[in-house]
Design a protein around this motif. Structure first.
Motif, PDB file in Angstrom:
ATOM      1  N   SER A 155       0.836  -1.197   0.000  1.00 51.13           N
ATOM      2  CA  SER A 155       0.000   0.000   0.000  1.00 51.13           C
ATOM      3  C   SER A 155       0.870   1.244   0.000  1.00 51.13           C
ATOM      4  N   LYS A 156       0.365   2.299  -0.648  1.00 50.54           N
ATOM      5  CA  LYS A 156       1.126   3.542  -0.728  1.00 50.54           C
ATOM      6  C   LYS A 156       1.274   4.193   0.630  1.00 50.54           C
ATOM      7  N   TYR A 157       0.259   4.019   1.482  1.00 51.86           N
ATOM      8  CA  TYR A 157       0.257   4.683   2.783  1.00 51.86           C
ATOM      9  C   TYR A 157       0.415   3.662   3.913  1.00 51.86           C
ATOM     10  N   ALA A 158       1.122   4.091   4.941  1.00 49.44           N
ATOM     11  CA  ALA A 158       1.385   3.228   6.091  1.00 49.44           C
ATOM     12  C   ALA A 158       0.146   3.133   6.978  1.00 49.44           C
ATOM     13  N   THR A 159       0.068   2.061   7.730  1.00 41.89           N
ATOM     14  CA  THR A 159      -1.053   1.864   8.660  1.00 41.89           C
ATOM     15  C   THR A 159      -0.673   2.284  10.084  1.00 41.89           C
ATOM     16  N   HIS A 160       0.624   2.556  10.325  1.00 38.72           N
ATOM     17  CA  HIS A 160       1.082   2.943  11.654  1.00 38.72           C
ATOM     18  C   HIS A 160       2.093   4.088  11.543  1.00 38.72           C
ATOM     19  N   LEU A 161       2.125   4.918  12.540  1.00 34.26           N
ATOM     20  CA  LEU A 161       3.184   5.912  12.685  1.00 34.26           C
ATOM     21  C   LEU A 161       4.253   5.333  13.596  1.00 34.26           C
ATOM     22  N   GLU A 162       5.471   5.351  13.128  1.00 32.48           N
ATOM     23  CA  GLU A 162       6.570   4.778  13.894  1.00 32.48           C
ATOM     24  C   GLU A 162       7.662   5.828  14.081  1.00 32.48           C
ATOM     25  N   PHE A 163       8.163   5.904  15.301  1.00 32.25           N
ATOM     26  CA  PHE A 163       9.236   6.860  15.599  1.00 32.25           C
ATOM     27  C   PHE A 163       9.994   6.357  16.814  1.00 32.25           C
ATOM     28  N   SER A 164      11.139   6.932  17.026  1.00 30.80           N
ATOM     29  CA  SER A 164      11.990   6.532  18.151  1.00 30.80           C
ATOM     30  C   SER A 164      11.855   7.529  19.289  1.00 30.80           C
ATOM     31  N   ALA A 165      11.771   7.006  20.494  1.00 28.54           N
ATOM     32  CA  ALA A 165      11.728   7.826  21.702  1.00 28.54           C
ATOM     33  C   ALA A 165      12.885   7.424  22.604  1.00 28.54           C
ATOM     34  N   SER A 166      13.038   8.155  23.680  1.00 27.69           N
ATOM     35  CA  SER A 166      14.147   7.856  24.597  1.00 27.69           C
ATOM     36  C   SER A 166      13.997   6.479  25.220  1.00 27.69           C
ATOM     37  N   GLU A 167      12.732   6.022  25.380  1.00 30.06           N
ATOM     38  CA  GLU A 167      12.496   4.715  25.970  1.00 30.06           C
ATOM     39  C   GLU A 167      12.587   3.578  24.964  1.00 30.06           C
ATOM     40  N   GLY A 168      12.570   3.902  23.651  1.00 31.75           N
ATOM     41  CA  GLY A 168      12.632   2.857  22.639  1.00 31.75           C
ATOM     42  C   GLY A 168      11.761   3.200  21.439  1.00 31.75           C
TER      43      GLY A 168
END
Length: 212
Positions: free
Chosen positions: A76-89
């Motif tokens: 799919s062209k668009y993702a189903t989740h937003l993913e990013f890195s935080a200090s905890e992981g």
């Protein structure tokens, strides 16, 4: 895969209509097993070709529907989740959860009658920022520029609380409808209220000014 999209949708729709019509006719006892026997006897002289055609259509429906769903899910062209890195992981948030939260936040604005929020994140190009599209309905007399700026500021603040994205999201606010406020209608007195008012009112008692 795109070239098969329209024929697949048309064929799926045709099969759905035929199946629904057959179920309805069977439910009201118009279509009976005797009709199926007559149809089988009618196409029997045609030989093996009707069965081959039925098998081809069935395989086409099953195979391409499965492939269509699989390809759209995996590529799919668009993702189903937003993913990013935080200090905890690593953090992952469903797009649908973000949309619901942003819509609830926007509904806190009194000048909004209804609002819908869509969040888009390109899967193939993660460097592109998240695109947030809000469509709302408001009332006649409300300043549209002020309303859109208010919605944009609120969504931006809420989005910052939800996800710490490396690139600032792009916010588009669209006013889809401006409607007139309905004037509250005067409620006619109920029979109970009218009876109570009649009991509270007493006319003059005759003879007036006489003791007897």
């Amino acid at each position: 895969m795109a070239r098969f999209r329209l024929p697949l949708i048309l064929l799926d729709g045709l099969v759905a209509v035929v199946a629904a019509l057959a179920a309805l006719l069977w439910a009201i006892n118009v279509l009976t097993p005797e009709h199926l026997v007559l149809a089988t006897e009618y196409i029997a002289p045609l030989g093996l070709w009707p069965r081959v055609a039925a098998v081809v259509v069935a395989v086409y429906l099953v195979l391409f529907n499965v492939l269509f769903v699989t390809v759209n899910f995996l590529f799919s062209k668009y993702a189903t989740h937003l993913e990013f890195s935080a200090s905890e992981g690593h953090v992952s948030i469903a797009i649908s959860a973000v949309e619901d939260s942003l819509a609830r936040a926007a509904r806190e604005i009194n000048d909004i009658e209804d609002v819908r929020v869509s969040v888009y994140k390109e899967r193939q190009n993660p460097a592109k920022p998240v695109h947030i599209f809000a469509s709302c309905a408001t009332w006649e007399g409300v300043s549209v520029p002020e309303l859109t700026e208010k919605i944009r500021a609120l969504l931006k603040a809420r989005m910052k609380d939800i996800a710490d994205l490396p690139e600032a999201p792009v916010f588009d606010v669209h006013v889809a409808k401006i409607q007139e406020r309905a004037e509250p209608k005067e409620k006619s007195p109920s029979k109970k209220d009218a009876k109570k008012a009649a009991e509270m009112f007493h006319g003059p008692e005759y003879p007036v000014g006489m003791d007897n």
